[in-house]
Design a protein around this motif. Structure first.
Motif, PDB file in Angstrom:
ATOM      1  N   VAL A  10       0.726  -1.230  -0.023  1.00 29.82           N
ATOM      2  CA  VAL A  10      -0.008  -0.007  -0.166  1.00 29.82           C
ATOM      3  C   VAL A  10       0.787   1.167  -0.079  1.00 29.82           C
ATOM      4  O   VAL A  10       1.625   1.213   0.933  1.00 29.82           O
ATOM      5  CB  VAL A  10      -1.006   0.002   1.207  1.00 29.82           C
ATOM      6  CG1 VAL A  10      -1.651   1.434   1.195  1.00 29.82           C
ATOM      7  CG2 VAL A  10      -2.026  -1.060   1.239  1.00 29.82           C
ATOM      8  N   ILE A  12       0.932   5.022   0.563  1.00 29.40           N
ATOM      9  CA  ILE A  12       0.217   6.358   1.202  1.00 29.40           C
ATOM     10  C   ILE A  12       0.573   7.442   0.559  1.00 29.40           C
ATOM     11  O   ILE A  12       1.505   7.970   0.978  1.00 29.40           O
ATOM     12  CB  ILE A  12       0.069   6.049   2.572  1.00 29.40           C
ATOM     13  CG1 ILE A  12      -0.045   4.796   2.987  1.00 29.40           C
ATOM     14  CG2 ILE A  12      -0.741   7.168   3.165  1.00 29.40           C
ATOM     15  CD1 ILE A  12       0.016   4.671   4.636  1.00 29.40           C
ATOM     16  N   LEU A  35      -3.177   5.084  -2.014  1.00 33.89           N
ATOM     17  CA  LEU A  35      -4.243   5.659  -1.466  1.00 33.89           C
ATOM     18  C   LEU A  35      -3.997   7.304  -1.311  1.00 33.89           C
ATOM     19  O   LEU A  35      -2.744   7.606  -1.126  1.00 33.89           O
ATOM     20  CB  LEU A  35      -4.312   5.287   0.012  1.00 33.89           C
ATOM     21  CG  LEU A  35      -5.204   3.769   0.195  1.00 33.89           C
ATOM     22  CD1 LEU A  35      -4.831   3.446   1.790  1.00 33.89           C
ATOM     23  CD2 LEU A  35      -6.666   3.838  -0.159  1.00 33.89           C
ATOM     24  N   ASP A  36      -4.999   8.022  -1.667  1.00 37.83           N
ATOM     25  CA  ASP A  36      -4.620   9.442  -1.396  1.00 37.83           C
ATOM     26  C   ASP A  36      -5.905  10.399  -0.991  1.00 37.83           C
ATOM     27  O   ASP A  36      -7.126   9.714  -1.410  1.00 37.83           O
ATOM     28  CB  ASP A  36      -4.322   9.983  -2.782  1.00 37.83           C
ATOM     29  CG  ASP A  36      -3.461  11.502  -2.739  1.00 37.83           C
ATOM     30  OD1 ASP A  36      -3.992  12.581  -1.931  1.00 37.83           O
ATOM     31  OD2 ASP A  36      -2.207  11.523  -2.961  1.00 37.83           O
ATOM     32  N   ARG A  37      -5.706  11.354  -0.185  1.00 38.20           N
ATOM     33  CA  ARG A  37      -6.629  12.139   0.156  1.00 38.20           C
ATOM     34  C   ARG A  37      -7.573  13.003  -0.774  1.00 38.20           C
ATOM     35  O   ARG A  37      -8.371  13.683  -0.470  1.00 38.20           O
ATOM     36  CB  ARG A  37      -6.443  12.773   1.376  1.00 38.20           C
ATOM     37  CG  ARG A  37      -5.409  13.793   1.065  1.00 38.20           C
ATOM     38  CD  ARG A  37      -4.829  14.329   2.405  1.00 38.20           C
ATOM     39  NE  ARG A  37      -3.919  15.360   2.290  1.00 38.20           N
ATOM     40  CZ  ARG A  37      -4.002  16.923   2.501  1.00 38.20           C
ATOM     41  NH1 ARG A  37      -5.089  17.103   2.825  1.00 38.20           N
ATOM     42  NH2 ARG A  37      -2.972  17.491   2.047  1.00 38.20           N
ATOM     43  N   THR A  83      -8.097   9.220   3.561  1.00 35.34           N
ATOM     44  CA  THR A  83      -7.109   9.626   4.255  1.00 35.34           C
ATOM     45  C   THR A  83      -6.924   8.646   5.349  1.00 35.34           C
ATOM     46  O   THR A  83      -7.665   8.145   6.175  1.00 35.34           O
ATOM     47  CB  THR A  83      -7.933  11.070   5.105  1.00 35.34           C
ATOM     48  OG1 THR A  83      -8.096  11.922   4.186  1.00 35.34           O
ATOM     49  CG2 THR A  83      -6.726  11.413   6.136  1.00 35.34           C
ATOM     50  N   VAL A  84      -5.543   8.197   5.285  1.00 36.22           N
ATOM     51  CA  VAL A  84      -5.162   7.354   6.295  1.00 36.22           C
ATOM     52  C   VAL A  84      -5.328   7.970   7.599  1.00 36.22           C
ATOM     53  O   VAL A  84      -4.560   9.079   7.969  1.00 36.22           O
ATOM     54  CB  VAL A  84      -3.672   6.788   5.945  1.00 36.22           C
ATOM     55  CG1 VAL A  84      -2.952   5.956   7.223  1.00 36.22           C
ATOM     56  CG2 VAL A  84      -3.877   6.199   4.504  1.00 36.22           C
ATOM     57  N   VAL A  97      -3.524  -0.593   7.337  1.00 34.20           N
ATOM     58  CA  VAL A  97      -3.744   0.605   7.078  1.00 34.20           C
ATOM     59  C   VAL A  97      -5.353   0.985   7.081  1.00 34.20           C
ATOM     60  O   VAL A  97      -6.128   0.490   6.192  1.00 34.20           O
ATOM     61  CB  VAL A  97      -3.350   0.832   5.740  1.00 34.20           C
ATOM     62  CG1 VAL A  97      -3.169   2.406   5.226  1.00 34.20           C
ATOM     63  CG2 VAL A  97      -1.874   0.415   5.584  1.00 34.20           C
ATOM     64  N   THR A  99      -8.312   3.838   7.123  1.00 34.60           N
ATOM     65  CA  THR A  99      -8.585   5.410   6.498  1.00 34.60           C
ATOM     66  C   THR A  99      -9.987   5.681   7.114  1.00 34.60           C
ATOM     67  O   THR A  99     -10.670   5.047   8.178  1.00 34.60           O
ATOM     68  CB  THR A  99      -9.018   5.108   4.982  1.00 34.60           C
ATOM     69  OG1 THR A  99     -10.290   4.401   4.808  1.00 34.60           O
ATOM     70  CG2 THR A  99      -7.751   4.495   4.382  1.00 34.60           C
ATOM     71  N   VAL A 110       4.368  -0.927   3.357  1.00 34.36           N
ATOM     72  CA  VAL A 110       3.855   0.234   3.162  1.00 34.36           C
ATOM     73  C   VAL A 110       4.929   1.140   2.746  1.00 34.36           C
ATOM     74  O   VAL A 110       6.091   1.128   3.122  1.00 34.36           O
ATOM     75  CB  VAL A 110       3.144   0.660   4.507  1.00 34.36           C
ATOM     76  CG1 VAL A 110       2.613   2.162   4.412  1.00 34.36           C
ATOM     77  CG2 VAL A 110       1.912  -0.210   4.827  1.00 34.36           C
ATOM     78  N   ILE A 112       5.159   5.286   2.652  1.00 37.54           N
ATOM     79  CA  ILE A 112       4.529   6.530   3.100  1.00 37.54           C
ATOM     80  C   ILE A 112       5.203   7.581   2.110  1.00 37.54           C
ATOM     81  O   ILE A 112       6.521   7.829   2.124  1.00 37.54           O
ATOM     82  CB  ILE A 112       5.046   6.969   4.580  1.00 37.54           C
ATOM     83  CG1 ILE A 112       4.461   5.752   5.545  1.00 37.54           C
ATOM     84  CG2 ILE A 112       4.574   8.324   4.790  1.00 37.54           C
ATOM     85  CD1 ILE A 112       5.158   6.056   7.019  1.00 37.54           C
ATOM     86  N   THR A 114       3.234  10.733   1.781  1.00 40.01           N
ATOM     87  CA  THR A 114       2.290  11.797   2.133  1.00 40.01           C
ATOM     88  C   THR A 114       2.661  13.210   2.077  1.00 40.01           C
ATOM     89  O   THR A 114       1.688  14.204   1.840  1.00 40.01           O
ATOM     90  CB  THR A 114       1.599  11.557   3.615  1.00 40.01           C
ATOM     91  OG1 THR A 114       2.773  11.379   4.446  1.00 40.01           O
ATOM     92  CG2 THR A 114       0.999  10.271   3.515  1.00 40.01           C
TER      93      THR A 114
END
Length: 310
Positions: A10, A12, A35-37, A83-84, A97, A99, A110, A112, A114
């Motif tokens: 994953v 992030i 994954l992204d916000r 959002t993690v 992970v 969210t 993972v 990171i 961000t």
């Protein structure tokens, strides 16, 4: 119970570094989730024109984001919003992970990625007038200030570059610099000084942002050498005074330095096996698209070696 899906990796964050790591890992036949916000590309989408990324004499930030995304997903990497909030390592060594969408993804590794966000001045009026004259993104909000008088706070690359962008729209742009000189790249400084719409005021700090009920009207300033306090009229204030890491979800992992940046070795490993960090979120001397992409390439390969070792 939160929904759980399992992946090899994953990632992030889907900025330049995250998308590169996803591309390398998925090309190695690992299952990858980004994954992204927000929209993929991260801060690329807030940048008008990029002139210092190898292979492009000049490219729009949003266009580069799309090309990177197309490359990142061509080998099967998936992308999802979220959002993690937390990472935990379970008894089997898998990373959980979680969210804000009440989803929990399991991963062997993972990454990171961000990034960071704009630092605030934390002066009176800044929060009150955010979105009503106070901005941290010229590309996002500059169009609202056509033919207006604007103030840019900061003296680095972002302040000067975004200030020049604003001159295409504004009547004038005044750059307030806390120190006695600019920190931006010399070529950028030269271009800015030749711009008739830009002027610079040095040794000056903003102490407050003022306005009426609807919008910014002025800033209060302090001259750091003479101690003089004064007021400057302004229709908008764009703030570029550095960055802070987006690492609050990882505070309990023991991988951050005192300032909140993720500590890694030169192969992007953190102190936790299977947890890597890349790009602007990392403790690093330079934060650029090129360095994030380089970090992502290393991390993608290191992730493959880690998963194979399991």
């Amino acid at each position: 119970m939160a929904e759980q899906q399992q992946y090899d990796v994953v990632v992030i964050g889907a900025g330049p570094g995250g998308m590169t790591a996803a591309m390398y890992a998925s090309r190695a036949n690992l299952s990858v989730l980004m994954l992204d916000r927000g929209i993929y590309g991260g801060n690329l989408n807030n940048t008008d024109t990029i002139e210092n990324y190898t292979g492009f004499k000049s490219v729009k930030g949003a266009d580069l984001a799309q090309q990177m995304y197309d490359g990142a997903t061509q080998f099967g990497a998936k992308y999802a919003y979220g959002t993690v909030k937390q990472i935990k390592v379970n008894d089997q060594g898998l990373k959980e992970v979680t969210t804000d969408m009440d989803e929990t993804f399991l991963a062997k590794a993972v990454v990171i990625a961000t990034g960071s966000t704009q630092r605030h001045l934390n002066v009176p009026g800044e929060e009150k007038f955010s979105g009503r004259g106070v901005s941290y993104c010229a590309v996002c909000d500059g169009a609202f200030f056509k033919d207006r008088d604007l103030i840019v706070v900061g003296g680095g690359d972002s302040a000067v570059e975004e200030g020049m962008y604003l001159t295409n729209l504004a009547h004038s742009v005044t750059v307030l610099v806390r120190g006695d000189k600019l920190k931006a790249q010399p070529l950028m400084q030269e271009q800015a000084r030749q711009n008739d719409k830009m002027k610079f005021i040095f040794n000056t700090s903003v102490t407050a942002i003022e306005g009426d009920d609807n919008k910014v009207t002025a800033v209060r300033t302090h001259q750091n050498e003479t101690g003089e306090d004064s007021q400057l009229a302004a229709d908008g204030v764009f703030i570029y005074v550095g960055n802070v890491p987006m690492t609050s979800p990882f505070a309990d992992l023991g991988i951050l330095d005192k300032a909140g940046w993720v500590k890694t070795d030169d192969r992007m490993h953190t102190r936790l096996p299977g947890v890597f960090a890349i790009g602007d979120v990392r403790e690093t001397p330079l934060r650029q698209i090129a360095t994030a992409v380089g970090d992502g390439a290393i991390a993608g390969q290191e992730v493959y070696q880690y998963v194979q070792g399991l």
